[in-house]
Design a protein around this motif. Structure first.
Motif, PDB file in Angstrom:
ATOM      1  N   GLY A  61       0.788  -1.232   0.000  1.00 30.12           N
ATOM      2  CA  GLY A  61       0.000   0.000   0.000  1.00 30.12           C
ATOM      3  C   GLY A  61       0.817   1.277   0.000  1.00 30.12           C
ATOM      4  O   GLY A  61       0.278   2.354   0.276  1.00 30.12           O
ATOM      5  N   LEU A  62       2.107   1.197  -0.324  1.00 30.80           N
ATOM      6  CA  LEU A  62       2.972   2.368  -0.294  1.00 30.80           C
ATOM      7  C   LEU A  62       3.000   3.104  -1.630  1.00 30.80           C
ATOM      8  O   LEU A  62       3.295   4.301  -1.688  1.00 30.80           O
ATOM      9  CB  LEU A  62       4.392   1.966   0.114  1.00 30.80           C
ATOM     10  CG  LEU A  62       4.503   1.220   1.453  1.00 30.80           C
ATOM     11  CD1 LEU A  62       5.934   0.813   1.728  1.00 30.80           C
ATOM     12  CD2 LEU A  62       3.928   2.042   2.582  1.00 30.80           C
ATOM     13  N   VAL A  63       2.683   2.395  -2.692  1.00 23.60           N
ATOM     14  CA  VAL A  63       2.665   2.932  -4.057  1.00 23.60           C
ATOM     15  C   VAL A  63       1.469   2.316  -4.764  1.00 23.60           C
ATOM     16  O   VAL A  63       1.043   1.211  -4.421  1.00 23.60           O
ATOM     17  CB  VAL A  63       3.983   2.548  -4.801  1.00 23.60           C
ATOM     18  CG1 VAL A  63       3.911   2.846  -6.283  1.00 23.60           C
ATOM     19  CG2 VAL A  63       5.172   3.255  -4.177  1.00 23.60           C
ATOM     20  N   ARG A  64       0.920   3.028  -5.732  1.00 24.55           N
ATOM     21  CA  ARG A  64      -0.099   2.431  -6.606  1.00 24.55           C
ATOM     22  C   ARG A  64       0.279   2.737  -8.041  1.00 24.55           C
ATOM     23  O   ARG A  64       0.965   3.710  -8.319  1.00 24.55           O
ATOM     24  CB  ARG A  64      -1.499   2.911  -6.263  1.00 24.55           C
ATOM     25  CG  ARG A  64      -1.806   4.313  -6.631  1.00 24.55           C
ATOM     26  CD  ARG A  64      -3.277   4.691  -6.346  1.00 24.55           C
ATOM     27  NE  ARG A  64      -3.489   6.077  -6.668  1.00 24.55           N
ATOM     28  CZ  ARG A  64      -3.263   7.092  -5.834  1.00 24.55           C
ATOM     29  NH1 ARG A  64      -2.848   6.855  -4.611  1.00 24.55           N
ATOM     30  NH2 ARG A  64      -3.457   8.327  -6.229  1.00 24.55           N
ATOM     31  N   ARG A  65      -0.164   1.867  -8.930  1.00 27.36           N
ATOM     32  CA  ARG A  65       0.061   2.089 -10.368  1.00 27.36           C
ATOM     33  C   ARG A  65      -1.239   2.564 -10.976  1.00 27.36           C
ATOM     34  O   ARG A  65      -2.307   2.029 -10.674  1.00 27.36           O
ATOM     35  CB  ARG A  65       0.497   0.795 -11.047  1.00 27.36           C
ATOM     36  CG  ARG A  65       1.960   0.518 -10.889  1.00 27.36           C
ATOM     37  CD  ARG A  65       2.338  -0.720 -11.614  1.00 27.36           C
ATOM     38  NE  ARG A  65       2.248  -1.828 -10.669  1.00 27.36           N
ATOM     39  CZ  ARG A  65       2.932  -2.945 -10.764  1.00 27.36           C
ATOM     40  NH1 ARG A  65       3.704  -3.148 -11.792  1.00 27.36           N
ATOM     41  NH2 ARG A  65       2.810  -3.873  -9.865  1.00 27.36           N
ATOM     42  N   GLU A  66      -1.114   3.559 -11.839  1.00 30.15           N
ATOM     43  CA  GLU A  66      -2.278   4.088 -12.543  1.00 30.15           C
ATOM     44  C   GLU A  66      -1.965   4.133 -14.027  1.00 30.15           C
ATOM     45  O   GLU A  66      -0.845   4.491 -14.414  1.00 30.15           O
ATOM     46  CB  GLU A  66      -2.605   5.510 -12.069  1.00 30.15           C
ATOM     47  CG  GLU A  66      -3.039   5.589 -10.628  1.00 30.15           C
ATOM     48  CD  GLU A  66      -3.326   7.017 -10.176  1.00 30.15           C
ATOM     49  OE1 GLU A  66      -3.014   7.974 -10.928  1.00 30.15           O
ATOM     50  OE2 GLU A  66      -3.848   7.168  -9.065  1.00 30.15           O
ATOM     51  N   PRO A  67      -2.941   3.792 -14.865  1.00 24.84           N
ATOM     52  CA  PRO A  67      -2.718   3.889 -16.314  1.00 24.84           C
ATOM     53  C   PRO A  67      -2.442   5.332 -16.717  1.00 24.84           C
ATOM     54  O   PRO A  67      -2.985   6.269 -16.134  1.00 24.84           O
ATOM     55  CB  PRO A  67      -4.037   3.405 -16.924  1.00 24.84           C
ATOM     56  CG  PRO A  67      -4.807   2.794 -15.813  1.00 24.84           C
ATOM     57  CD  PRO A  67      -4.270   3.319 -14.524  1.00 24.84           C
TER      58      PRO A  67
END
Length: 123
Positions: A61-67
Motif C-alpha cells: 500500500g505504499l505505491v499504486r500504479r495508474e494507467p
C-alpha cells in the motif's frame, strides 16, 4: 554507508534502500507520480527490476500504479499517503545514519565547504 542504510531501514521500517530510493524519488516528483520508465531511469533500475519492486511496494500500500491517461501503453507509479508516511519515518533513520557515520567525523566548517563543492559539481 549503503549497507548500513539498508540494514537500518529494513530493520526499523521494513523497506530496503532501493525501496527508499523509489519512495523518495516519487515524493520529489510533481504530484508524487512518475511514469514507470522515468522512475526506472531515476532509480537506475531495469524496467523489470522496477516493476517487481513497485509490485512489492504496491502490495504493502505504499505505491499504486495508474494507467497513463495520454498513453494507454504506459503506467504511472504514484506515492500513496501511506507511502509518504513510511518515507517520513524512514527519513529520520536515514538522517540518523548519515549523522552517525559522517556527523561526528566532519567539523561544521567542513560541512559548509563540502556543501559548496557538491553544489559546484551539480552545476
Amino acid at each position: 554507508m549503503l549497507r548500513e542504510f539498508d540494514r537500518r531501514l529494513t530493520h526499523d521500517h521494513r523497506i530496503g534502500v532501493r525501496e527508499f530510493d523509489v519512495l523518495i524519488t516519487l515524493d520529489n516528483a510533481d504530484g508524487r507520480r512518475l511514469r514507470m520508465t522515468e522512475l526506472a531511469n531515476a532509480a537506475m533500475l531495469s524496467s523489470g527490476g522496477l516493476t517487481r519492486l513497485v509490485g512489492r511496494l504496491e502490495e504493502r500500500g505504499l505505491v499504486r500504479r495508474e494507467p497513463d491517461a495520454v498513453d494507454a501503453r504506459g503506467f504511472h507509479a504514484v506515492l500513496t499517503d501511506a507511502g509518504q508516511t513510511r518515507l517520513a519515518e524512514a527519513r529520520v533513520t536515514h538522517d540518523a545514519v548519515i549523522d552517525e557515520m559522517l556527523g561526528s567525523r566532519i567539523a561544521p566548517r567542513d560541512v559548509t565547504t563540502l556543501a559548496h563543492v557538491l553544489a559546484r559539481v551539480l552545476e
